[in-house]
Scaffold this motif. Structure first.
Motif, PDB file in Angstrom:
ATOM      1  N   LEU B 109       0.829  -1.210   0.000  1.00 28.76           N
ATOM      2  CA  LEU B 109       0.000   0.000   0.000  1.00 28.76           C
ATOM      3  C   LEU B 109       0.861   1.256   0.000  1.00 28.76           C
ATOM      4  O   LEU B 109       0.491   2.281  -0.564  1.00 28.76           O
ATOM      5  N   LEU B 110       2.028   1.170   0.640  1.00 27.32           N
ATOM      6  CA  LEU B 110       2.907   2.331   0.648  1.00 27.32           C
ATOM      7  C   LEU B 110       3.733   2.425  -0.632  1.00 27.32           C
ATOM      8  O   LEU B 110       3.858   3.494  -1.226  1.00 27.32           O
ATOM      9  N   SER B 111       4.292   1.278  -1.069  1.00 28.51           N
ATOM     10  CA  SER B 111       5.275   1.371  -2.141  1.00 28.51           C
ATOM     11  C   SER B 111       4.644   1.503  -3.526  1.00 28.51           C
ATOM     12  O   SER B 111       5.207   2.175  -4.380  1.00 28.51           O
ATOM     13  N   VAL B 112       3.491   0.865  -3.760  1.00 28.72           N
ATOM     14  CA  VAL B 112       2.932   0.899  -5.112  1.00 28.72           C
ATOM     15  C   VAL B 112       2.512   2.313  -5.547  1.00 28.72           C
ATOM     16  O   VAL B 112       2.981   2.801  -6.573  1.00 28.72           O
ATOM     17  N   PRO B 113       1.653   3.009  -4.759  1.00 38.11           N
ATOM     18  CA  PRO B 113       1.305   4.367  -5.191  1.00 38.11           C
ATOM     19  C   PRO B 113       2.524   5.278  -5.244  1.00 38.11           C
ATOM     20  O   PRO B 113       2.689   6.057  -6.186  1.00 38.11           O
ATOM     21  N   LEU B 114       3.423   5.105  -4.272  1.00 39.49           N
ATOM     22  CA  LEU B 114       4.628   5.924  -4.237  1.00 39.49           C
ATOM     23  C   LEU B 114       5.447   5.738  -5.507  1.00 39.49           C
ATOM     24  O   LEU B 114       5.865   6.702  -6.156  1.00 39.49           O
ATOM     25  N   SER B 115       5.651   4.467  -5.906  1.00 43.34           N
ATOM     26  CA  SER B 115       6.523   4.247  -7.050  1.00 43.34           C
ATOM     27  C   SER B 115       5.839   4.612  -8.363  1.00 43.34           C
ATOM     28  O   SER B 115       6.504   5.090  -9.279  1.00 43.34           O
ATOM     29  N   VAL B 116       4.521   4.407  -8.446  1.00 37.22           N
ATOM     30  CA  VAL B 116       3.819   4.842  -9.658  1.00 37.22           C
ATOM     31  C   VAL B 116       3.923   6.360  -9.796  1.00 37.22           C
ATOM     32  O   VAL B 116       4.215   6.895 -10.869  1.00 37.22           O
ATOM     33  N   ALA B 117       3.746   7.065  -8.669  1.00 41.16           N
ATOM     34  CA  ALA B 117       3.841   8.528  -8.698  1.00 41.16           C
ATOM     35  C   ALA B 117       5.246   8.970  -9.080  1.00 41.16           C
ATOM     36  O   ALA B 117       5.424   9.814  -9.969  1.00 41.16           O
ATOM     37  N   ILE B 118       6.256   8.383  -8.441  1.00 37.57           N
ATOM     38  CA  ILE B 118       7.636   8.772  -8.749  1.00 37.57           C
ATOM     39  C   ILE B 118       7.957   8.486 -10.211  1.00 37.57           C
ATOM     40  O   ILE B 118       8.521   9.331 -10.919  1.00 37.57           O
ATOM     41  N   LEU B 141      19.512   2.004  -5.003  1.00 40.37           N
ATOM     42  CA  LEU B 141      18.739   1.233  -4.024  1.00 40.37           C
ATOM     43  C   LEU B 141      18.406  -0.160  -4.546  1.00 40.37           C
ATOM     44  O   LEU B 141      18.401  -1.135  -3.795  1.00 40.37           O
ATOM     45  N   ALA B 142      18.144  -0.256  -5.864  1.00 38.18           N
ATOM     46  CA  ALA B 142      17.751  -1.549  -6.426  1.00 38.18           C
ATOM     47  C   ALA B 142      18.874  -2.566  -6.307  1.00 38.18           C
ATOM     48  O   ALA B 142      18.635  -3.764  -6.248  1.00 38.18           O
ATOM     49  N   ILE B 188       8.876  -2.674   7.568  1.00 36.02           N
ATOM     50  CA  ILE B 188       8.083  -2.171   6.446  1.00 36.02           C
ATOM     51  C   ILE B 188       8.900  -1.206   5.592  1.00 36.02           C
ATOM     52  O   ILE B 188       8.892  -1.262   4.367  1.00 36.02           O
ATOM     53  N   PHE B 189       9.650  -0.348   6.257  1.00 36.45           N
ATOM     54  CA  PHE B 189      10.506   0.609   5.568  1.00 36.45           C
ATOM     55  C   PHE B 189      11.489  -0.137   4.650  1.00 36.45           C
ATOM     56  O   PHE B 189      11.685   0.234   3.483  1.00 36.45           O
ATOM     57  N   THR B 190      12.088  -1.210   5.179  1.00 30.74           N
ATOM     58  CA  THR B 190      13.031  -1.992   4.380  1.00 30.74           C
ATOM     59  C   THR B 190      12.356  -2.567   3.143  1.00 30.74           C
ATOM     60  O   THR B 190      12.899  -2.507   2.033  1.00 30.74           O
ATOM     61  N   LEU B 191      11.148  -3.128   3.333  1.00 34.06           N
ATOM     62  CA  LEU B 191      10.426  -3.711   2.196  1.00 34.06           C
ATOM     63  C   LEU B 191      10.089  -2.652   1.160  1.00 34.06           C
ATOM     64  O   LEU B 191      10.224  -2.872  -0.047  1.00 34.06           O
ATOM     65  N   VAL B 192       9.641  -1.485   1.640  1.00 34.24           N
ATOM     66  CA  VAL B 192       9.284  -0.410   0.717  1.00 34.24           C
ATOM     67  C   VAL B 192      10.511   0.010  -0.104  1.00 34.24           C
ATOM     68  O   VAL B 192      10.445   0.170  -1.317  1.00 34.24           O
ATOM     69  N   LEU B 193      11.660   0.123   0.585  1.00 32.04           N
ATOM     70  CA  LEU B 193      12.886   0.498  -0.123  1.00 32.04           C
ATOM     71  C   LEU B 193      13.320  -0.581  -1.112  1.00 32.04           C
ATOM     72  O   LEU B 193      13.973  -0.299  -2.104  1.00 32.04           O
ATOM     73  N   ALA B 194      12.956  -1.832  -0.820  1.00 29.42           N
ATOM     74  CA  ALA B 194      13.360  -2.915  -1.720  1.00 29.42           C
ATOM     75  C   ALA B 194      12.482  -2.963  -2.963  1.00 29.42           C
ATOM     76  O   ALA B 194      12.948  -3.315  -4.042  1.00 29.42           O
ATOM     77  N   VAL B 195      11.205  -2.599  -2.809  1.00 27.58           N
ATOM     78  CA  VAL B 195      10.258  -2.758  -3.914  1.00 27.58           C
ATOM     79  C   VAL B 195      10.169  -1.510  -4.794  1.00 27.58           C
ATOM     80  O   VAL B 195      10.123  -1.595  -6.022  1.00 27.58           O
ATOM     81  N   THR B 196      10.137  -0.330  -4.153  1.00 26.48           N
ATOM     82  CA  THR B 196       9.886   0.917  -4.869  1.00 26.48           C
ATOM     83  C   THR B 196      10.805   1.154  -6.079  1.00 26.48           C
ATOM     84  O   THR B 196      10.312   1.544  -7.136  1.00 26.48           O
ATOM     85  N   PRO B 197      12.123   0.929  -5.966  1.00 31.75           N
ATOM     86  CA  PRO B 197      12.984   1.222  -7.121  1.00 31.75           C
ATOM     87  C   PRO B 197      12.577   0.474  -8.377  1.00 31.75           C
ATOM     88  O   PRO B 197      12.511   1.067  -9.452  1.00 31.75           O
ATOM     89  N   TYR B 198      12.257  -0.819  -8.255  1.00 26.36           N
ATOM     90  CA  TYR B 198      11.903  -1.601  -9.434  1.00 26.36           C
ATOM     91  C   TYR B 198      10.647  -1.062 -10.096  1.00 26.36           C
ATOM     92  O   TYR B 198      10.585  -0.855 -11.297  1.00 26.36           O
ATOM     93  N   VAL B 199       9.609  -0.874  -9.274  1.00 26.81           N
ATOM     94  CA  VAL B 199       8.335  -0.457  -9.837  1.00 26.81           C
ATOM     95  C   VAL B 199       8.456   0.930 -10.437  1.00 26.81           C
ATOM     96  O   VAL B 199       7.945   1.192 -11.538  1.00 26.81           O
TER      97      VAL B 199
END
Lengths: 293, 319
Positions: B109-118, B141-142, B188-199
């Motif tokens: 929920l945190l990383s998907v909207p964040l990464s789509v926006a970025i 980060l990736a 959660i922060f770690t997971l978000v940092l792991a996922v966001t760069p790819y998306v």
């Protein structure tokens, strides 16, 4: 300019690397790779102590002769750091090589054969791809004793379908070209066609993929060590060191900080190098850097 | 209806893949090791306990029967019993599934909207400062493995520099993760940092391509407002490839949490997997592997269907 970049896809690997090295990120990435790689390979010769030698009270700093103090067992942090990169690097290289050889062979075979064989190979790839890399490795170490070969085999196995898919995708358009049909008509062996006619034409995507897989192999193999499944759990290993020393991070940070920095820098290096290659090879996102320089 | 045919075909393929996955798990853990009982008990053991374990595992049955019994059991909801705790696997796993799901869902929920926006914003601001910074950051980060990133976060937020967040989660497997909110922030922060760069990288690349396409230019030439062009024409088409990456990353969250959960001592399925591998708890390993791979297969299926449904170009070209 842009057309020129895209046209480089069929260049020889050396030319591709040379072109990529005009980008700043590729230069930085390669320097890091060489630096950390060199340190990991020759580091063990400069270690003042052996990896399991007890030198002083555990978790202490300010020990004469021990630059970064002792770890949770009273071993020299600096020595273990110098020694602990080699196995990760060599195992990652081994796993990447295995995955590349298997992936290239199967990917090319699938592209050339088409039909049933292609379908079969792709479905087998799908099955292996259903396992996150670390899970496949964990499954294998769960029932067989951890050893360097098992690590290489398990990570290489999970790398194979990832490489294979990329190579197949790149080779699909190559096998349609006239010189491949000519080779088939001339009765060249399938082996010759695959490795001497098709393979030289997919070196661009191959180089990019090889580098990407190397980055992930490092991450997977270091993560396995972090989880406690290094081939030799008492040996110095950056992943193992982070796991062992992270609980005492407050009193003696170096045991975890040094390997954290080393792994992060190494993977950033491979990442930057690979991104440079990718930009030149396919003009992937056609950013400013690749167009201007 | 071509779309229904497509979904049915894709579902069938998913079931076949899942069957092959279960076969692979069985082969690797139970059939290939010359003697799983020996592997589990180690070298210093008595013939009697080996025999007892072989009986319990049913290793004296033919391999085909072992496999079919295991699979049929799972289909009937009988997952077997853990060797180590002697608990029913379903009892042992159930609270942990909830905990991992919590990490996964909040992370997504945190990383998907964040990464789509970025990603979308980077594409709009292509080659300007925001794009350069976000692209370089996500590239860096990736590359970093999660446990290295997580340890770095612990160093920053739980030790010498800022002492604000706990380094490990102190909740029992049975308790709700949100009962210790500060303990779940870093995982959660770690997971978000792991996922966001790819998306975000995929989103950027996809959006760049769409913005250059003929139909976006056409829409602009027709005099539509930039907002309508972006939201009605560009975004839906750009999201297609992103679904694939989102699904893969959600699946990653299911399996890759093994590292993050171990690091933060979080009681989920990931740490259960690491524990069971260390203890060679065969039935638990088999079940967890099947479950995680199952999530992977399911996510891929959802991604394929969602891509077709969401992308106007693909939807109309279905036969």
């Amino acid at each position: 300019m842009r057309d020129q970049i895209i046209a480089t896809t069929s260049d020889r690997p050396v030319g591709l690397v040379r072109k990529a090295l005009k980008l700043r990120r590729t230069k930085i990435g390669l320097s890091i790779l060489i630096g950390v790689g060199l340190m990991a390979i020759v580091g063990p010769f400069f270690a003042p102590h052996t990896q399991t030698e007890f030198i002083d009270m555990p978790n202490s700093l300010n020990i004469p002769g021990a630059l970064f103090g002792t770890d949770y067992l009273g071993q020299d942090v600096w020595s273990r750091f110098l020694i602990g990169g080699r196995s990760i690097l060599l195992l990652s290289l081994g796993a990447t090589t295995l995955g590349l050889i298997a992936g290239i062979s199967l990917g090319l075979l699938a592209a050339l054969s088409k039909g049933k064989i292609d379908e079969l190979i792709m479905r087998i790839f799908d099955v292996i791809l259903s396992f996150p890399q670390i899970l496949l490795a964990l499954l294998l170490v769960s029932m067989f004793d951890a050893s360097p070969w098992l690590t290489i085999l398990s990570v290489g196995l999970s790398t194979t379908p990832r490489v294979g898919r990329v190579i197949r995708g790149a080779a699909l358009s190559v096998v349609e070209r006239d010189f491949v049909n000519a080779a088939i008509a001339l009765g060249e062996s399938r082996f010759r066609i695959l490795f001497f006619e098709v393979l030289p034409n997919v070196t661009g995507p191959l180089l990019v993929e090889a580098n990407l897989r190397f980055t992930y192999s490092i991450a997977t193999i270091a993560s396995l060590a972090f989880l406690g499944f290094a081939p030799d759990p008492s040996a110095a290993n950056w992943g193992t060191m982070i796991q062992e020393n992270s609980t005492v991070i407050v009193i003696q940070p170096w045991g975890a900080v040094l390997p954290v920095i080393a792994i992060a820098v190494l993977t950033i290096g491979t990442g930057l190098f690979g991104d440079g290659l990718a930009r030149v090879s396919a003009g992937i996102d056609r950013g400013k850097e690749s167009v201007e320089q | 209806m071509p779309i229904i045919k497509f979904i049915t075909r894709r579902l069938g393929l998913g079931v076949v893949t899942l069957f092959a996955v279960s076969l692979l798990i069985f082969l690797v853990t139970q059939a290939f090791p010359s003697d799983p009982a020996q592997a589990i008990l180690g070298r210093e053991t008595t013939p009697e306990s080996l025999d007892a374990l072989r009986q319990e595992l049913g290793l004296y049955r033919p391999a085909v029967t072992q496999f079919s019994d295991w699979l049929i059991g799972i289909l009937h909801g009988d997952f077997g019993k853990s060797f180590v705790t002697q608990m029913q696997i379903s009892e042992y796993i159930a609270p942990r599934v909830g905990n991992s799901l919590f990490l996964m869902v909040v992370g997504a929920l945190l990383s998907v909207p964040l990464s789509v926006a970025i990603g979308a914003f980077s594409a709009l601001r292509r080659d300007r400062r925001f794009d350069t910074i976000s692209s370089t950051t996500s590239l860096i980060l990736a590359a970093i493995p999660e446990f290295v990133m997580g340890t770095a976060l612990i160093l920053f937020f739980s030790t010498s520099i800022f002492h604000v967040l706990p380094a490990i989660t102190l909740i029992d497997a049975g308790a709700a993760p949100w009962s210790d909110p500060s303990g779940v922030v870093l995982p959660i922060f770690t997971l978000v940092l792991a996922v966001t760069p790819y998306v975000s990288r995929t989103m950027r690349a996809s959006m760049v391509e769409i913005l250059e396409s003929d139909y976006v230019e056409m829409a602009r030439l027709k005099g539509m407002s930039e907002r309508v062009v972006l939201i009605r024409h560009a975004l839906p088409n750009a999201l297609g490839p992103v679904f694939q990456v989102i699904a893969l990353n959600l699946a990653y969250l299911a399996g890759g949490t093994v590292i993050v959960e171990r690091l933060f001592n979080y009681p989920g399925i990931g740490s259960a997997l690491a524990d069971s591998v260390r203890a060679r708890d065969l039935p638990v390993i088999q079940f967890l592997a099947l479950m995680i791979a199952g999530v992977y297969v399911l996510m891929n299926l959802v991604a394929d269907v969602a891509t077709v449904l969401a992308t106007p170009r693909l939807r109309t070209s279905l036969k």
